[in-house]
Design an enzyme around this catalytic site. Sequence first.
Site, short mmCIF file in Angstrom:
data_model
loop_
_atom_site.label_atom_id
_atom_site.label_comp_id
_atom_site.label_asym_id
_atom_site.label_seq_id
_atom_site.Cartn_x
_atom_site.Cartn_y
_atom_site.Cartn_z
N GLY A 14 0.94 -1.27 0.04
CA GLY A 14 -0.14 0.08 0.05
C GLY A 14 0.83 1.20 0.06
O GLY A 14 0.38 2.29 0.43
N ALA A 15 2.28 1.06 -0.60
CA ALA A 15 3.11 2.09 -0.53
C ALA A 15 2.72 3.53 -1.37
O ALA A 15 3.58 4.63 -0.86
CB ALA A 15 4.43 1.65 -1.07
N ASP A 60 -1.20 -7.12 -7.15
CA ASP A 60 -2.73 -7.26 -6.39
C ASP A 60 -2.49 -8.19 -5.11
O ASP A 60 -2.27 -9.41 -5.43
CB ASP A 60 -3.75 -7.52 -7.35
CG ASP A 60 -5.24 -7.55 -6.65
OD1 ASP A 60 -5.19 -7.27 -5.35
OD2 ASP A 60 -6.04 -7.63 -7.35
N SER A 139 -5.09 -0.46 13.47
CA SER A 139 -6.20 0.70 13.52
C SER A 139 -6.74 0.80 15.09
O SER A 139 -6.87 -0.39 15.71
CB SER A 139 -7.21 0.51 12.71
OG SER A 139 -8.28 1.70 12.91
N TYR A 151 -14.24 -4.21 8.55
CA TYR A 151 -13.04 -3.44 8.82
C TYR A 151 -12.45 -3.71 10.23
O TYR A 151 -11.11 -4.16 10.52
CB TYR A 151 -13.25 -1.89 8.53
CG TYR A 151 -11.82 -1.08 8.65
CD1 TYR A 151 -10.80 -1.15 7.59
CD2 TYR A 151 -11.47 -0.14 9.66
CE1 TYR A 151 -9.79 -0.48 7.67
CE2 TYR A 151 -10.43 0.33 9.95
CZ TYR A 151 -9.50 0.53 8.98
OH TYR A 151 -8.22 1.14 9.10
N LYS A 155 -9.13 -5.79 11.28
CA LYS A 155 -7.83 -5.07 12.12
C LYS A 155 -7.61 -5.86 13.50
O LYS A 155 -6.52 -6.02 13.91
CB LYS A 155 -8.20 -3.83 12.27
CG LYS A 155 -8.02 -2.81 10.89
CD LYS A 155 -6.77 -2.86 10.03
CE LYS A 155 -6.54 -2.07 8.89
NZ LYS A 155 -5.28 -2.14 8.35
P1 NAD Z 1 -5.02 4.83 1.51
O1 NAD Z 1 -6.62 4.62 0.97
O2 NAD Z 1 -4.52 6.20 1.25
O3 NAD Z 1 -3.96 3.72 1.12
C1 NAD Z 1 -4.02 2.34 1.23
C2 NAD Z 1 -3.36 1.89 -0.06
O4 NAD Z 1 -3.58 0.53 -0.11
C3 NAD Z 1 -3.72 2.39 -1.40
O5 NAD Z 1 -2.57 3.00 -1.93
C4 NAD Z 1 -4.29 1.10 -2.11
O6 NAD Z 1 -4.07 1.09 -3.62
C5 NAD Z 1 -3.47 -0.09 -1.33
N1 NAD Z 1 -4.24 -1.16 -1.77
C6 NAD Z 1 -5.57 -1.60 -1.59
N2 NAD Z 1 -6.02 -2.72 -1.83
C7 NAD Z 1 -4.80 -3.21 -2.37
C8 NAD Z 1 -4.38 -4.32 -3.14
N3 NAD Z 1 -5.32 -5.49 -3.30
N4 NAD Z 1 -2.97 -4.61 -3.55
C9 NAD Z 1 -2.45 -3.82 -3.37
N5 NAD Z 1 -2.50 -2.74 -2.58
C10 NAD Z 1 -3.70 -2.19 -2.24
O7 NAD Z 1 -5.11 4.67 2.93
P2 NAD Z 1 -4.09 4.93 4.12
O8 NAD Z 1 -4.87 5.87 5.23
O9 NAD Z 1 -2.75 5.22 3.87
O10 NAD Z 1 -4.15 3.57 5.13
C11 NAD Z 1 -2.94 2.84 5.18
C12 NAD Z 1 -3.26 1.84 6.34
O11 NAD Z 1 -3.46 2.53 7.29
C13 NAD Z 1 -4.18 0.86 5.97
O12 NAD Z 1 -3.99 -0.51 6.65
C14 NAD Z 1 -5.60 1.46 6.81
O13 NAD Z 1 -6.49 0.37 7.27
C15 NAD Z 1 -4.76 2.00 7.91
N6 NAD Z 1 -5.29 2.91 8.79
C16 NAD Z 1 -5.62 4.24 8.31
C17 NAD Z 1 -6.28 5.11 9.16
C18 NAD Z 1 -6.48 6.26 8.67
O14 NAD Z 1 -7.20 7.23 9.45
N7 NAD Z 1 -6.29 7.06 7.48
C19 NAD Z 1 -6.40 4.83 10.47
C20 NAD Z 1 -6.28 3.55 10.93
C21 NAD Z 1 -5.51 2.65 10.26
#
Ligand code: NAD
Length: 245
Positions: A14-15, A60, A139, A151, A155
């Site tokens: 998810g980089a 993916d 999370s 979700y 988590k």
């Molecule tokens: P984001 O949506 O900006 O990034 C998530 C990334 O995961 C995206 O680049 C997406 O393309 C990638 N992804 C999704 N499905 C995929 C797949 N099948 N194969 C490969 N890549 C895939 O979200 P974020 O806020 O940067 O979240 C990153 C992590 O942090 C997640 O695990 C999320 O659950 C966790 N998180 C986020 C928050 C928040 O408030 N933003 C809070 C708690 C936890």
Amino acid sequence: MSGPLDRRRVVVTGALGGIGTAVTARLLADGAQVLAVDRPDVVRQHREPGPPGLHVAGVDLRDPRAPTEIAGQALERLGGLDALVNNAGIELRASLPDHDDERWDAVLDVNLRAPFRLARDLADLLAAGRSPAVVNVCSIAVTGFAGQVAYDASKGGLLTLTRSLAVELGPRGVRANAVCPGFIDTPMLDEGELRSIAERVARTLPLRRLGRPDDVAGAISWLLGEDSGYVTGQSLFIDGGMNRQ
Ligand code: NAD
């Protein structure tokens, strides 16, 4: 580049998302080499040449062949693997009756099954690495919120998977820890009405603000480095003081 993560070889999933971008930038700044994994369609749109030490792979994570593909690219492009950051995730805002099996499976596949498969299939590569470590991005949702049961369950499962991996892989020298972000200002907050909930909650927090992706990146860098070398099986909440247990 030297730094606390000098030449550590790290896979970040998810980089190219909000937190993933900040994590990748921080790890590179701290001296790591990073294989940045994201969905093929997202990688195709990401055309900029990256800084030295950055390698981008379109994979993916729902595909059962993903771990083999990632292991191959880590060997070929990084020469091995020292650390894994399971950061990719998807959110689903829906009432309980609207959680059909297909949507449940999509969330559980990305948020829990993929980290499990990667840990299982990359364990030997990691165990052969230098000061190996896994960080799973969980999370604050592990505490349970309304309107996102898939979700939250994914988590919660990932948090317990982290503890199991710490016990299972510790004797082979691999540490496993979790970070549990609160509301972090990224595109994920644009799912459903999440952003308005997050902004409302943030005003009541001890630190009175949403989190920033950099708040999470620094903690992950520390958990991958030598300074946390005796820390495993732990979860670190990065949430402005929301969870105080
Ligand atoms: P984001 O949506 O900006 O990034 C998530 C990334 O995961 C995206 O680049 C997406 O393309 C990638 N992804 C999704 N499905 C995929 C797949 N099948 N194969 C490969 N890549 C895939 O979200 P974020 O806020 O940067 O979240 C990153 C992590 O942090 C997640 O695990 C999320 O659950 C966790 N998180 C986020 C928050 C928040 O408030 N933003 C809070 C708690 C936890």
